[in-house]
Design a protein around this motif. Sequence first.
Motif, short mmCIF file in Angstrom:
data_model
loop_
_atom_site.label_atom_id
_atom_site.label_comp_id
_atom_site.label_asym_id
_atom_site.label_seq_id
_atom_site.Cartn_x
_atom_site.Cartn_y
_atom_site.Cartn_z
N PHE A 30 0.76 -18.11 -4.87
CA PHE A 30 1.21 -18.99 -3.78
C PHE A 30 0.12 -19.22 -2.74
CE2 PHE A 30 5.82 -19.92 -4.11
CZ PHE A 30 6.10 -19.24 -5.27
N ASP A 31 -1.06 -18.66 -3.01
CA ASP A 31 -2.21 -18.89 -2.13
C ASP A 31 -1.94 -18.42 -0.69
OD1 ASP A 31 -4.80 -19.60 -2.07
OD2 ASP A 31 -4.44 -21.71 -1.57
N VAL A 32 -1.27 -17.30 -0.60
CA VAL A 32 -0.95 -16.73 0.72
C VAL A 32 -1.93 -15.57 1.00
CG1 VAL A 32 0.77 -15.27 1.88
CG2 VAL A 32 1.47 -17.41 0.80
N ALA A 33 -2.52 -15.59 2.18
CA ALA A 33 -3.49 -14.54 2.53
C ALA A 33 -2.75 -13.23 2.80
CB ALA A 33 -4.28 -14.96 3.75
N PHE A 34 -3.22 -12.17 2.15
CA PHE A 34 -2.57 -10.88 2.34
C PHE A 34 -3.60 -9.77 2.47
CE2 PHE A 34 -3.01 -11.56 -2.22
CZ PHE A 34 -3.45 -10.34 -2.70
N THR A 35 -3.14 -8.66 3.03
CA THR A 35 -3.98 -7.48 3.12
C THR A 35 -3.28 -6.34 2.39
OG1 THR A 35 -5.14 -6.01 4.65
CG2 THR A 35 -2.99 -6.75 5.35
N VAL A 36 -4.03 -5.43 1.83
CA VAL A 36 -3.48 -4.30 1.10
C VAL A 36 -3.95 -3.01 1.77
CG1 VAL A 36 -3.35 -3.15 -1.16
CG2 VAL A 36 -3.52 -5.64 -1.05
N ARG A 37 -3.00 -2.13 2.04
CA ARG A 37 -3.34 -0.86 2.71
C ARG A 37 -2.70 0.32 1.99
NH1 ARG A 37 -4.77 -1.34 8.18
NH2 ARG A 37 -5.30 0.87 7.88
N VAL A 38 -3.37 1.47 2.06
CA VAL A 38 -2.78 2.74 1.62
C VAL A 38 -2.57 3.57 2.87
CG1 VAL A 38 -3.10 4.84 0.25
CG2 VAL A 38 -3.95 2.64 -0.62
N LEU A 39 -1.31 3.74 3.24
CA LEU A 39 -0.94 4.47 4.46
C LEU A 39 0.31 5.28 4.13
CD1 LEU A 39 -1.25 1.51 7.00
CD2 LEU A 39 -2.78 3.50 6.89
N SER A 40 0.32 6.52 4.53
CA SER A 40 1.46 7.36 4.18
C SER A 40 2.21 7.81 5.43
CB SER A 40 0.93 8.59 3.42
OG SER A 40 1.96 9.56 3.31
N ALA A 41 3.55 7.74 5.33
CA ALA A 41 4.38 8.23 6.45
C ALA A 41 4.19 9.73 6.65
CB ALA A 41 5.85 7.93 6.15
N HIS A 42 3.77 10.41 5.59
CA HIS A 42 3.67 11.87 5.65
C HIS A 42 2.24 12.37 5.75
CE1 HIS A 42 7.41 11.00 3.16
NE2 HIS A 42 7.85 11.44 4.31
#
Length: 172
Positions: A30-42
């Motif tokens: 869909f040609d939508v700009a996105f970011t990817v993160r690795v983040l943990s609640a714990h």
Amino acid sequence: MSQVPIVAVVMGSKSDLPKLEPALQVLRDFDVAFTVRVLSAHRTPAAASAFASGAADAGLKVIICAAGYAAHLAGVVAAHTVLPVIGIPIDGGPFKGMDALLATVQMPGGIPVATVAAGSPGPKNAALLALRMLALQDEGIRLQLQNFVRAQRDSVLAVDAEVQQQYERVNE
Ligand code: RP5
């Protein structure tokens, strides 16, 4: 693709990444700009909270959070922002995602998380739900979604015709 990411796909561990590829692919399609993160609640609670607290100012419009086991990530992110948060329960571990499903969907009143299915439809539907939210204010995404639904309908109707033909032959 626009420059500033408007969707964030956040996961509790890099081990979740392969299962999230269908979500990333929908966003690419869909040609939508996105970011990817690795983040943990714990494991990285301060970083997860800081990300969520700054998400709206960073230009993000929807946050997708995926986590397995005691999956608190979506809830913690939702607690630190008023952006819509979509939770994906990752279907790993001895309970096959039932633990993550309940941890993600059973939010207390006041802090909603829109939870999609545990298992393979979840990531794809999370991205499609994010697009439906964006489409409220973006005509281009709305048109793309309408085309997507039409193409999906046509492909199922084509399969229906094929299966009908196949079984007509079998029954002759
Ligand atoms: C969760 O624990 C993650 O989202 C992942 O699904 C699960 C296992 O993480 P790893 O031990 O593989 O890093 O927090």
